[in-house]
Design a protein around this motif. Structure first.
Motif, mmCIF file in Angstrom:
data_model
loop_
_atom_site.group_PDB
_atom_site.id
_atom_site.type_symbol
_atom_site.label_atom_id
_atom_site.label_comp_id
_atom_site.label_asym_id
_atom_site.label_seq_id
_atom_site.Cartn_x
_atom_site.Cartn_y
_atom_site.Cartn_z
ATOM 1 N N ARG A 1 -0.307 14.754 5.102
ATOM 2 C CA ARG A 1 -0.638 16.077 5.551
ATOM 3 C C ARG A 1 -0.818 16.054 7.088
ATOM 4 O O ARG A 1 -0.325 16.811 7.809
ATOM 5 C CB ARG A 1 -1.951 16.522 5.148
ATOM 6 C CG ARG A 1 -1.924 16.926 3.611
ATOM 7 C CD ARG A 1 -3.217 18.003 3.158
ATOM 8 N NE ARG A 1 -2.838 18.006 1.598
ATOM 9 C CZ ARG A 1 -2.465 19.093 1.189
ATOM 10 N NH1 ARG A 1 -1.348 19.615 1.925
ATOM 11 N NH2 ARG A 1 -2.060 19.308 -0.121
ATOM 12 N N GLN B 1 -4.886 8.776 10.888
ATOM 13 C CA GLN B 1 -4.163 8.861 10.064
ATOM 14 C C GLN B 1 -2.665 8.527 10.193
ATOM 15 O O GLN B 1 -1.739 7.921 9.643
ATOM 16 C CB GLN B 1 -4.224 10.390 9.407
ATOM 17 C CG GLN B 1 -5.506 10.786 8.888
ATOM 18 C CD GLN B 1 -5.990 9.861 7.536
ATOM 19 O OE1 GLN B 1 -5.327 9.201 6.975
ATOM 20 N NE2 GLN B 1 -7.058 10.319 7.056
ATOM 21 N N ALA C 1 0.763 -1.201 -0.144
ATOM 22 C CA ALA C 1 -0.079 0.132 -0.026
ATOM 23 C C ALA C 1 0.685 1.347 0.064
ATOM 24 O O ALA C 1 2.005 1.209 0.416
ATOM 25 C CB ALA C 1 -1.098 -0.056 1.524
ATOM 26 N N SER C 2 0.300 2.349 -0.642
ATOM 27 C CA SER C 2 0.958 3.596 -0.560
ATOM 28 C C SER C 2 0.494 4.627 0.603
ATOM 29 O O SER C 2 -0.771 4.461 0.730
ATOM 30 C CB SER C 2 0.946 4.220 -1.998
ATOM 31 O OG SER C 2 1.767 3.312 -3.188
ATOM 32 N N PRO C 3 1.349 5.499 0.697
ATOM 33 C CA PRO C 3 0.657 6.334 1.904
ATOM 34 C C PRO C 3 -0.331 7.455 1.190
ATOM 35 O O PRO C 3 -0.263 7.735 -0.044
ATOM 36 C CB PRO C 3 1.949 7.233 2.317
ATOM 37 C CG PRO C 3 3.057 7.242 1.293
ATOM 38 C CD PRO C 3 2.966 5.625 0.664
ATOM 39 N N THR C 4 -1.090 7.690 1.576
ATOM 40 C CA THR C 4 -2.394 8.618 1.349
ATOM 41 C C THR C 4 -2.100 9.866 1.439
ATOM 42 O O THR C 4 -1.129 10.416 2.388
ATOM 43 C CB THR C 4 -3.689 8.363 1.774
ATOM 44 O OG1 THR C 4 -3.788 8.504 3.103
ATOM 45 C CG2 THR C 4 -4.163 6.988 1.507
ATOM 46 N N LEU C 5 -2.478 10.917 0.695
ATOM 47 C CA LEU C 5 -2.256 12.544 0.799
ATOM 48 C C LEU C 5 -2.586 13.051 2.423
ATOM 49 O O LEU C 5 -1.986 13.416 2.786
ATOM 50 C CB LEU C 5 -3.057 13.402 -0.236
ATOM 51 C CG LEU C 5 -2.604 14.985 -0.210
ATOM 52 C CD1 LEU C 5 -1.295 15.267 -0.309
ATOM 53 C CD2 LEU C 5 -3.504 15.369 -1.340
ATOM 54 N N SER C 6 -3.847 12.457 2.497
ATOM 55 C CA SER C 6 -4.540 12.722 3.989
ATOM 56 C C SER C 6 -3.546 12.204 5.138
ATOM 57 O O SER C 6 -3.117 12.880 5.820
ATOM 58 C CB SER C 6 -5.831 11.873 4.196
ATOM 59 O OG SER C 6 -6.639 12.558 3.252
ATOM 60 N N GLN C 7 -2.933 10.956 5.062
ATOM 61 C CA GLN C 7 -1.757 10.399 5.842
ATOM 62 C C GLN C 7 -0.547 11.533 6.038
ATOM 63 O O GLN C 7 -0.274 11.911 7.208
ATOM 64 C CB GLN C 7 -1.297 9.203 5.590
ATOM 65 C CG GLN C 7 -2.357 8.217 5.719
ATOM 66 C CD GLN C 7 -2.131 6.885 5.392
ATOM 67 O OE1 GLN C 7 -1.395 6.582 4.584
ATOM 68 N NE2 GLN C 7 -2.777 5.730 5.696
ATOM 69 N N SER D 1 -2.232 4.851 10.938
ATOM 70 C CA SER D 1 -2.229 4.033 9.518
ATOM 71 C C SER D 1 -0.898 4.162 8.823
ATOM 72 O O SER D 1 -0.286 3.330 8.289
ATOM 73 C CB SER D 1 -3.251 4.550 8.795
ATOM 74 O OG SER D 1 -4.719 4.146 9.226
ATOM 75 N N PHE D 2 -0.316 5.485 8.963
ATOM 76 C CA PHE D 2 0.970 5.783 8.337
ATOM 77 C C PHE D 2 2.059 5.017 8.804
ATOM 78 O O PHE D 2 2.973 4.398 8.501
ATOM 79 C CB PHE D 2 1.301 7.198 8.507
ATOM 80 C CG PHE D 2 2.605 7.699 7.652
ATOM 81 C CD1 PHE D 2 2.521 7.859 6.173
ATOM 82 C CD2 PHE D 2 3.700 7.847 8.168
ATOM 83 C CE1 PHE D 2 3.674 8.191 5.417
ATOM 84 C CE2 PHE D 2 4.787 8.007 7.550
ATOM 85 C CZ PHE D 2 4.582 8.388 6.242
#
Length: 299
Positions: free
Chosen positions: A10, A38, A2-8, A41-42
């Motif tokens: 930020r 977030q 999985a890739s990190p999300t933009l929300s994570q 999860s990161f």
């Protein structure tokens, strides 16, 4: 994987900046539980702790410092995309963080930039050149003006000008009455020196070592106002870029002419951010605004 999300990212950036979940949530305009989720999860994605909890304060784990810097830079690129979509590169809004090692030498550029782009918000930070360079590398600053003998290949650089090193001290100091100084004149003299993160100090110490001159630091400083006050009080002779400090009723100033130590004053940014609209605009204004010093010396 999985890739990190933009929300994570930020959330990670906000927590790194503020040091508290509540402040990070406020900065992002979301709930504190959302920030916690977030971050959790990161960290699960990374497989390691990114933050260290110390009571109510949060610190970036030493092993994650470089990662946080990459996140800051990645978010700058995302912000650039969003600005291009919403602002159409008109630069009517946005934020630019600027660092400087000599406020009088950057003031013409700052003044011209604010007048040309009144919708942009600038934040500024003064400090020694090496600390400012590190802040650009870490993503804390978008651009900075620093003093160094040669350009640093880690950055996209524009040389604002070359300058001589100058020495200043209390009014009527016998050495300064000569109007110009040799490096050998400083041998054994009490000196007020910038801390070792200063590019100007690096240049003069390297020259002193080369020519066998002993500099005698009696006080180390980190700000121009303290350096000026100490020199004016007679604690010791201080160093500056020529034009950074002017003679007045309290101090005399003399250039160092033998050897004539040249030091460059450079505007720097990360290569990957150099073409961002706000950064590019600042570089263009710097090229147009010249290199004259302006503004009073802080007392």
């Amino acid at each position: 994987m999985a890739s990190p999300t933009l929300s994570q990212m930020r959330a990670v950036d906000a927590l790194a900046r503020t040091g508290k979940f509540s402040r990070a949530a406020e900065a992002l305009g979301i709930s504190q539980p959302s920030v916690s989720t977030q971050i959790q999860s990161f960290e699960e994605l990374c497989g390691t702790r990114v933050f260290i909890r110390d009571g109510h304060t949060i610190h970036v784990a030493p092993a994650a410092v470089d990662l946080i810097a990459k996140i800051k830079i990645a978010l700058k690129c995302v912000d650039e995309v969003e600005m291009a979509i919403t602002d159409k590169t008109a630069l009517k809004s946005g934020l630019l963080s600027v660092g400087f090692s000599a406020h009088r030498l950057i003031m013409p550029t700052l003044t011209a930039f604010v007048r040309k782009y009144p919708g942009l918000r600038l934040t500024t930070h003064g400090g020694p050149s090496l600390e400012l360079a590190d802040a650009v590398l870490s993503g804390e600053l978008d651009v900075a003006t620093i003093s160094q003998a040669v350009p640093d290949k880690r950055f996209a650089s524009f040389k604002l000008f070359d300058s001589r090193v100058a020495i200043y001290g209390r009014k009527d100091h016998p050495l300064l009455k000569k109007g110009q100084l040799k490096l050998t004149d400083l041998d054994g003299q009490d000196m007020v020196l910038w801390n070792r993160a200063s590019g100007t100090r690096t240049v003069i110490e390297e020259a002193a070592n080369k020519y066998g001159v002993e500099l005698k630091p009696v006080l180390e400083v980190a700000t121009l106002d303290v350096a000026y006050a100490a020199a004016a009080a007679g604690i010791g002779l201080a160093i500056s870029i020529e034009g950074e400090v002017r003679a007045d009723e309290h101090i005399d100033v003399a250039p160092l002419v033998e050897p004539e130590l040249a030091i460059g004053h450079y505007l720097i940014a990360l290569p990957e951010c150099r073409n961002h609209s706000t950064v590019n605009a600042f570089f263009e204004v710097a090229k147009e605004s010249g290199s004259s010093a302006d503004g009073p010396i802080p007392r």
